[in-house]
Design an enzyme around this catalytic site. Structure first.
Site, PDB file in Angstrom:
ATOM      1  N   GLU A   1      45.360  -5.400  15.563  1.00 51.71           N
ATOM      2  CA  GLU A   1      45.599  -3.960  15.470  1.00 51.71           C
ATOM      3  C   GLU A   1      44.419  -3.199  14.860  1.00 51.71           C
ATOM      4  O   GLU A   1      43.937  -2.214  15.405  1.00 51.71           O
ATOM      5  CB  GLU A   1      46.837  -3.688  14.601  1.00 51.71           C
ATOM      6  CG  GLU A   1      48.155  -4.148  15.169  1.00 51.71           C
ATOM      7  CD  GLU A   1      48.732  -3.192  16.197  1.00 51.71           C
ATOM      8  OE1 GLU A   1      48.100  -2.158  16.492  1.00 51.71           O
ATOM      9  OE2 GLU A   1      49.821  -3.512  16.709  1.00 51.71           O
TER      10      GLU A   1
ATOM     11  N   HIS B   1      44.706  -2.170  18.499  1.00 45.10           N
ATOM     12  CA  HIS B   1      45.751  -1.150  18.562  1.00 45.10           C
ATOM     13  C   HIS B   1      45.676  -0.413  19.897  1.00 45.10           C
ATOM     14  O   HIS B   1      44.596  -0.030  20.340  1.00 45.10           O
ATOM     15  CB  HIS B   1      45.541  -0.182  17.402  1.00 45.10           C
ATOM     16  CG  HIS B   1      46.645   0.795  17.191  1.00 45.10           C
ATOM     17  ND1 HIS B   1      47.936   0.409  16.897  1.00 45.10           N
ATOM     18  CD2 HIS B   1      46.659   2.157  17.213  1.00 45.10           C
ATOM     19  CE1 HIS B   1      48.690   1.483  16.737  1.00 45.10           C
ATOM     20  NE2 HIS B   1      47.945   2.559  16.930  1.00 45.10           N
TER      21      HIS B   1
ATOM     22  N   SER C   1      52.690   3.102  18.339  1.00 45.08           N
ATOM     23  CA  SER C   1      52.079   3.685  17.160  1.00 45.08           C
ATOM     24  C   SER C   1      52.988   4.777  16.601  1.00 45.08           C
ATOM     25  O   SER C   1      54.121   4.498  16.237  1.00 45.08           O
ATOM     26  CB  SER C   1      50.679   4.208  17.489  1.00 45.08           C
ATOM     27  OG  SER C   1      49.955   4.511  16.328  1.00 45.08           O
TER      28      SER C   1
END
Length: 573
Positions: A351, A437, A227
């Site tokens: 995600e 995610h 990320s």
């Protein structure tokens, strides 16, 4: 960015059992090391693994050193006991931390935070300094996160590597483009806007100079992050100041976005919370010494929030010091304009489900505990289109740009594991979260203690065999890449060969053995393809189609989604 909401906290509390604080670690004599700062000692982390925690790699960036490049760490006063996770850098706490007794939305941390943790196999030391070094850069939107979230012992032990987890300045202390502070530079690096990148560069310089004492090969350093950590890895790839400090790079669910100095500073409109506006709110008379010594509460209090505890501020600033002025993404067009080491980049299939889980228009909540999608099909469709956009921007576009410029050492992946199953007998986490995610992080580290008390729900007895096999495979590929510069077949594990990226799309898909395990999938993606698919998707009503368009355009307003509303005929919100 790991961002678990308050509703899940209730689930965690219901599923939690009482636990005891672990006994504090004791110094372990064989871990005594001497580095330039002096003597330090670590501890026996667990059978087969040693650790050193909270090791300073730079001086505290506070007072006159706030918004300056990091300065060398001072010498130890006597022996340094590297036994405890360092205090976090200043940040606003996340909802994830409610399970640990931390109130979300609070300002916590110390500016004396430029420290790192080291994990090695037991016995590693200067006499066998041949192990690959894997330097982890944590995520958290570059406004949150800390080293204590990540335990590298299992990865180090399983793969015979040295793992380093670094902390760096966050939020307004890590990203601040102010012309007055630039003019006050005492060192050329002080004129930067990305102080977080400077901290990571200082950590890599520390690794170069000291990691041999811990059994690591300073000539085989891999940076990897997820990320915002992946975004930072991309920044280090593009930074001339990081040249030669690392030799491979892994971008997990990252980004290659950047913002101009003029926008980030406020000398031209375009950024939210630009530095000049913040500085005037904190110190109306513009005195720089007062600004550098202002209380953290005053600095953070000057920011306009976006409705969540997370600050909304410019990141990855095109400062001409840490990053080129023509933008981060453009750096990858030629091996001459970035640190052209072997690169792996990838995303998770679902995600955006981590974020859609908290959209009231997509989910219903009952009793503050149970969560259900309002329309199961719409939830999946919206998440799929959004997640495809993430893939295009993080994988297809930068990978194609690199190979078009002549840099062919690029590999790509997609993570598909979605076997969390059902929570509280009725809540379908495989649907609500899927391969969301951050879900791949525990698999890379082979350490399923990551999401707090939610871990026992997501990583359960039923899915243990499959996830353990997947973790072993991912760890093997990551470590072989760190060892040789190619993921290959994961070393001696006889996994499928992982071929280089090609412009027609070629990814390694990661999943459990029951879902075909590791396999190569083909097929490129692009914004044009996504837009075409969206416009012809007969599963969606016109209103639902515009919901998806708005979700994409609101999330990515500056880049690939530009003009999407106009082209699709969907009104602005």
């Amino acid at each position: 960015m790991v961002r678990i909401g308050f509703v899940l906290v209730a689930v965690l509390v219901l599923s939690a059992c009482g636990s005891r604080e672990p006994a504090p670690p004791e110094p372990h004599a064989p871990t005594l090391r001497t580095i330039a700062q002096g003597e330090l000692i670590g501890f026996e982390h667990s059978p087969g693994a040693w650790a050193w925690r909270g090791v300073p790699f730079a001086a505290a960036p506070e007072g006159d050193l706030r918004w300056r490049a990091p300065r060398p760490a001072p010498a130890f006063e006597g022996r340094f006991d590297a036994l405890h996770t360092p205090e976090r850098c200043p940040q606003v706490t996340s909802a994830l931390e409610a399970t640990a007794g931390v109130t979300p939305g609070e300002l916590l941390g110390s500016e004396d935070c430029l420290k790192l943790d080291i994990y090695t196999p037991a016995g590693a030391g200067p006499d066998d300094a041949e192990r690959p070094v894997m330097v982890w850069i944590h995520g958290g939107a570059n406004v949150w996160g800390y080293a204590g979230q990540y335990d590298g012992a299992q990865l180090a032990r399983d793969q015979d590597v040295v793992v380093v987890v670094v902390q760096y300045r966050l939020g307004p202390l890590g990203f601040f483009a102010h012309d007055g502070l630039r003019e006050d530079a005492q060192d050329p690096r002080d004129a930067a806007g990305n102080f977080a990148l400077l901290d990571q560069i200082a950590a890599l310089e520390w690794v170069r100079d000291n990691i041999a004492q811990f059994g690591g090969d300073a000539g085989r350093v891999t940076i990897f992050g997820e990320s915002a950590g992946g975004h930072n890895v991309a920044g280090l790839l593009a930074s001339p100041l990081a040249s030669g400090l690392f030799h491979r790079a892994i971008i997990q669910s990252g980004s290659v976005e950047s913002v101009s100095w003029a926008s980030a500073s406020g000398t031209e409109p375009g950024a939210t919370n630009p530095a000049h506006d913040i500085a005037r709110a904190v110190v109306p008379d513009g005195d720089l010494d007062t600004l550098r010594n202002a209380p953290l509460e005053a600095v953070y209090g000057a920011y306009q929030r976006d409705g969540s505890p997370f600050l909304n501020l410019p990141r990855m600033i095109e400062d001409g010091v840490t990053l080129p002025q023509d933008g981060l993404a453009n750096a990858f067009a030629s091996p001459d304009t970035f640190n052209a080491v072997p690169v792996i980049t990838g995303t998770n299939r679902d995600e955006m489900k981590l974020f859609n889980l908290f959209r009231d228009d997509l989910v219903r909540r009952y009793f503050g505990v149970l969560i259900f999608s309002r329309d199961r099909q719409l939830y999946d469709i919206m998440s799929d289109y959004q997640s495809r956009v993430w893939r295009v921007l993080a994988v297809d576009e930068p990978a194609n740009r690199m190979i078009a410029g002549g840099h062919n050492d690029v590999w790509a992946y997609r993570f598909d594991w979605d076997e969390a199953g059902t929570a509280l007998f009725v809540m379908d986490l495989s649907h609500l979260l899927g391969a969301a995610h951050a879900m791949e992080i525990p698999f890379v580290f082979n350490h399923f203690d990551f999401f707090g008390r939610l871990d026992s729900v997501i990583f359960n007895y039923a899915n243990a065999p499959g996830r353990e096999a997947l973790a072993a495979a991912m760890g093997a590929y990551w470590a072989e890449f760190a060892r040789s510069g190619e993921p290959g077949t994961g070393g001696p594990t006889n996994l499928p060969e992982w071929p280089r990226w090609q412009s027609d799309g070629l990814l390694m898909r990661f999943d459990s053995p029951a879902a075909n395990g590791q396999e190569i999938i083909t097929g490129p993606d692009s914004m044009e393809r996504i837009e075409s698919d969206l416009m012809s998707d007969d599963r969606l009503s016109a209103e639902q189609r515009c919901m998806v368009v708005s979700a994409i355009a609101d999330w990515r307003p500056r880049d690939a989604a530009n003009g999407l509303r106009e082209r699709t005929g969907c009104p602005a919100n």
